[in-house]
Scaffold this active site. Structure first.
Site, short mmCIF file in Angstrom:
data_model
loop_
_atom_site.label_atom_id
_atom_site.label_comp_id
_atom_site.label_asym_id
_atom_site.label_seq_id
_atom_site.Cartn_x
_atom_site.Cartn_y
_atom_site.Cartn_z
N GLY A 10 7.67 -13.72 13.95
CA GLY A 10 6.36 -13.46 13.37
C GLY A 10 6.18 -12.00 13.03
CB ALA A 11 8.66 -9.40 12.36
NE ARG A 13 0.91 -12.30 7.51
CZ ARG A 13 0.38 -12.95 6.49
NH1 ARG A 13 -0.87 -13.36 6.53
NH2 ARG A 13 1.10 -13.21 5.42
CG ASN A 88 4.19 -11.43 17.40
OD1 ASN A 88 3.16 -11.08 17.96
ND2 ASN A 88 4.22 -11.64 16.08
CB SER A 140 -3.54 -14.48 24.34
OG SER A 140 -4.91 -14.31 24.02
CE1 TYR A 153 -3.13 -18.00 20.03
CE2 TYR A 153 -4.72 -17.14 21.61
CZ TYR A 153 -3.68 -16.93 20.71
OH TYR A 153 -3.20 -15.66 20.51
CE LYS A 157 -0.41 -16.74 22.17
NZ LYS A 157 0.83 -16.07 21.72
CB ILE A 186 -5.39 -6.73 18.89
CG1 ILE A 186 -4.97 -6.85 20.37
CG2 ILE A 186 -4.64 -5.59 18.21
CD1 ILE A 186 -5.27 -5.65 21.23
#
Length: 245
Positions: A10-11, A13, A88, A140, A153, A157, A186
């Site tokens: 998942g690089a 963005r 990620n 997360s 989710y 996590k 974030i």
């Protein structure tokens, strides 16, 4: 870390891109994974190459066990070895528990949790032979505290935390560390879509009264894969401005 190699899922963005670029600045060659955002991933790769590092684009849905193994193999063929794995890649399919469909639940678990397992499973074989490896999994604050509207989710996590600790115990004797980072809120595309009222409600719960930056997460990842963190494994580093203590 010059001469090291990394696979960052998942690089294209957000946090994944920031981690990839941060490691590249330290001399690491990067395998840039993406699923659907090819143009964004290509931009990440171009920035890495502009630093004089090697970058290879690796499209793959990490929810696919076989495809994940093939991606790891391509990374090893490109670099000759694989020292670092950053798990990620992740998705959201938010809904209230009573409205959440089985498909929404399964999709998130398949990508976020099973995807993390798939990559560790395949990469571990490479790292065991090398007798060296650094693995960082992105959890997360939702996996620590839970979050309304995110049962899928949060479960994924939270599962990553358990997976991280189990993998750390199994791999430690071969000089492979496995740690997790649990970001709070974030500044990313995900949080930019929140309404002003929701943002204000969240900020009221954060003692530092601001959202974190992708750089905050990337610097922690850089530390965990460095020699400075060689005796740290099985840990969950919470980066949330004090929202969870």
């Amino acid at each position: 870390m010059t001469g090291r190699t990394a696979l960052v899922t998942g690089a294209g963005r957000g946090i994944g891109r920031e981690i990839a670029l941060t490691l590249a600045r330290e001399g690491v060659d990067i395998a840039v994974n993406y699923n659907s955002s090819e143009s964004a991933a290509r931009e990440t790769a171009e920035q890495i190459e502009a630093m004089g590092r090697k970058a290879v684009l690796l499209p793959c849905d990490v929810a696919d066990f076989k495809a994940s193994g093939e991606m790891v193999q391509r990374a090893v063929e490109s670099f000759g070895r694989l020292d670092i794995l950053i798990n990620n890649a992740g998705i959201t399919r938010d809904n209230l528990l009573l409205r959440m469909t089985e498909e929404e639940f399964d999709a998130v678990l398949d990508t976020n949790l099973k995807g993390c397992f798939h990559l560790i499973r395949h990469v571990a074989k490479v790292m065991l032979k090398q007798r060296y490896g650094r693995i960082v999994n992105l959890s997360s604050i939702s996996g620590v505290l839970g979050n309304a509207g995110q049962a899928n989710y949060s479960a994924s996590k939270a599962g990553i935390i358990g997976l991280t600790k189990s993998a750390a115990r199994e791999l430690a004797s071969r000089n492979i560390t496995v740690n997790a980072i649990a970001p709070g809120f974030i500044d990313t595309e995900m949080t930019k879509d929140l309404s002003d009222s929701v943002k204000e409600s969240i900020l009221a719960q954060i003692p530092m009264r601001r959202f974190g930056s992708t750089k905050d997460i990337a610097e922690a990842a850089k530390f965990l894969v460095s020699d400075y963190a060689a005796y740290i494994t099985g840990q969950v580093i919470q980066i949330n401005g004090g929202m969870a203590m």
